[in-house]
Design an enzyme around this catalytic site. Structure first.
Site, PDB file in Angstrom:
ATOM      1  N   ASP A 158      43.880  93.549 -17.629  1.00 33.21           N
ATOM      2  CA  ASP A 158      42.985  92.408 -17.717  1.00 33.21           C
ATOM      3  C   ASP A 158      43.889  91.172 -17.531  1.00 33.21           C
ATOM      4  O   ASP A 158      45.098  91.246 -17.757  1.00 33.21           O
ATOM      5  CB  ASP A 158      42.337  92.418 -19.106  1.00 33.21           C
ATOM      6  CG  ASP A 158      41.544  91.177 -19.382  1.00 33.21           C
ATOM      7  OD1 ASP A 158      40.635  90.873 -18.605  1.00 33.21           O
ATOM      8  OD2 ASP A 158      41.843  90.489 -20.388  1.00 33.21           O
ATOM      9  N   ARG A 172      31.030  84.298 -16.334  1.00 33.04           N
ATOM     10  CA  ARG A 172      30.728  82.866 -16.406  1.00 33.04           C
ATOM     11  C   ARG A 172      29.259  82.620 -16.770  1.00 33.04           C
ATOM     12  O   ARG A 172      28.959  81.840 -17.687  1.00 33.04           O
ATOM     13  CB  ARG A 172      31.058  82.203 -15.068  1.00 33.04           C
ATOM     14  CG  ARG A 172      31.149  80.699 -15.152  1.00 33.04           C
ATOM     15  CD  ARG A 172      31.457  80.117 -13.773  1.00 33.04           C
ATOM     16  NE  ARG A 172      32.644  80.710 -13.180  1.00 33.04           N
ATOM     17  CZ  ARG A 172      32.966  80.605 -11.892  1.00 33.04           C
ATOM     18  NH1 ARG A 172      32.187  79.918 -11.076  1.00 33.04           N
ATOM     19  NH2 ARG A 172      34.060  81.174 -11.420  1.00 33.04           N
ATOM     20  N   ASP A 211      43.031  87.247 -18.240  1.00 29.18           N
ATOM     21  CA  ASP A 211      42.955  86.235 -19.304  1.00 29.18           C
ATOM     22  C   ASP A 211      43.119  86.893 -20.677  1.00 29.18           C
ATOM     23  O   ASP A 211      42.315  87.745 -21.048  1.00 29.18           O
ATOM     24  CB  ASP A 211      41.595  85.513 -19.273  1.00 29.18           C
ATOM     25  CG  ASP A 211      41.417  84.692 -18.008  1.00 29.18           C
ATOM     26  OD1 ASP A 211      42.419  84.175 -17.503  1.00 29.18           O
ATOM     27  OD2 ASP A 211      40.276  84.582 -17.534  1.00 29.18           O
ATOM     28  N   GLY A 259      36.313  87.550 -22.145  1.00 29.55           N
ATOM     29  CA  GLY A 259      36.027  88.730 -21.321  1.00 29.55           C
ATOM     30  C   GLY A 259      34.612  88.758 -20.756  1.00 29.55           C
ATOM     31  O   GLY A 259      34.252  89.671 -20.008  1.00 29.55           O
ATOM     32  N   ASP A 306      42.314  92.619 -23.931  1.00 25.09           N
ATOM     33  CA  ASP A 306      42.349  91.851 -25.174  1.00 25.09           C
ATOM     34  C   ASP A 306      40.952  91.693 -25.777  1.00 25.09           C
ATOM     35  O   ASP A 306      40.821  91.164 -26.883  1.00 25.09           O
ATOM     36  CB  ASP A 306      42.938  90.448 -24.946  1.00 25.09           C
ATOM     37  CG  ASP A 306      42.006  89.572 -24.149  1.00 25.09           C
ATOM     38  OD1 ASP A 306      41.504  90.042 -23.104  1.00 25.09           O
ATOM     39  OD2 ASP A 306      41.752  88.434 -24.557  1.00 25.09           O
ATOM     40  N   ASN A 364      38.383  83.302 -10.666  1.00 26.64           N
ATOM     41  CA  ASN A 364      39.567  82.468 -10.412  1.00 26.64           C
ATOM     42  C   ASN A 364      40.862  83.271 -10.534  1.00 26.64           C
ATOM     43  O   ASN A 364      41.943  82.679 -10.560  1.00 26.64           O
ATOM     44  CB  ASN A 364      39.595  81.306 -11.412  1.00 26.64           C
ATOM     45  CG  ASN A 364      38.417  80.368 -11.211  1.00 26.64           C
ATOM     46  OD1 ASN A 364      38.253  79.780 -10.153  1.00 26.64           O
ATOM     47  ND2 ASN A 364      37.570  80.250 -12.217  1.00 26.64           N
TER      48      ASN A 364
END
Ligand code: B16
Ligand code: MG
Length: 210
Positions: free
Chosen positions: A9, A49, A11, A46, A170, A118
């Site tokens: 993952d 958007r 972020d 996670g 995470d 992104n």
């Protein structure tokens, strides 16, 4: 480690973009006049958007059409992208870089499995633009975590079966996604407390002890 590949993952695992997400959503929420704080922000980890926007709009009195929602998500993303320009190779910790390099030296394939649209921009900022063997992100999926699509695509891009790939996450939603896709997982932070996680980790470099 028994795995041929590791799917990370982005972020919260490779880097931390939490504060930028928070600032951008906060600005959008303030402009709209809807309450938003760091506790609500924690629920967005996670999550895609548009789903993040829906969580923020739980506090909004009144209803908004789809077009307006798209506009709000775009407003947040523009602020977020502007903030991401501040990121650089300095935002990649020695621990993460050394661990990735060690896994690579052991012959493991390394991939990204991120919900973010992104992701490629962020990897470029970190100096990891060409580093990974495969990138599966928000631009190649139609269902977000806890659906396993993003990780299944990553394994497909690597040409490997799910059982040969370890997912590192995470977010609890990410561990559930890995489980749903038939992957074993390693969890950091709140993901280490998930009942479904295979290997709870204290720190990123613990991956080398699996
Ligand atoms: P974007 P990950 C996730 O990335 C973030 O954790 C989550 O907070 C964000 O809403 C999501 O990406 C979508 O990001 O707006 O950039 O497309 O943890 O799956 O790498
Ligand atoms: Mg994450």
């Amino acid at each position: 480690m028994e795995f041929k590949a590791v799917i990370f993952d982005l972020d919260g695992v490779i880097c931390s973009t939490d504060k930028y997400h928070y600032i951008a959503w906060k600005q959008m929420a303030d402009n709209l006049g809807v309450y938003f704080d760091e506790i609500i922000n924690n629920r967005l980890r996670g999550v895609s958007r548009m789903e993040s926007l829906e969580i923020i709009l739980e506090r909004y009195e009144g209803s908004l059409c789809e077009e307006k929602k798209e506009k709000l998500a775009e407003e947040k993303n523009n602020i977020y992208k502007e903030l991401l320009k501040q990121m650089s190779e300095k935002d990649l910790t020695e621990e993460v870089k050394n661990t990735l390099d060690t896994l690579r030296a052991q012959g493991k394939k390394l991939a990204i499995g991120s919900s973010s649209k992104n992701a490629k921009f962020i990897l470029g900022q970190l100096g990891l633009g060409d580093y990974f063997d495969a990138i599966s992100d928000g631009t190649n999926i139609s269902r977000s975590k806890p659906d396993p699509e993003v990780f299944i695509k990553a394994a497909e891009f690597l040409g490997l079966e799910e059982s040969k790939c370890l997912v590192v996450e995470d977010a609890k939603a990410g561990i559930l996604a890995a489980h749903n896709g038939g992957f074993k997982s390693a969890g950091l932070g709140e993901a280490a407390d998930s009942e479904l996680v295979t290997y709870p980790l204290k720190t990123f470099s613990d991956l080398l002890n699996i």
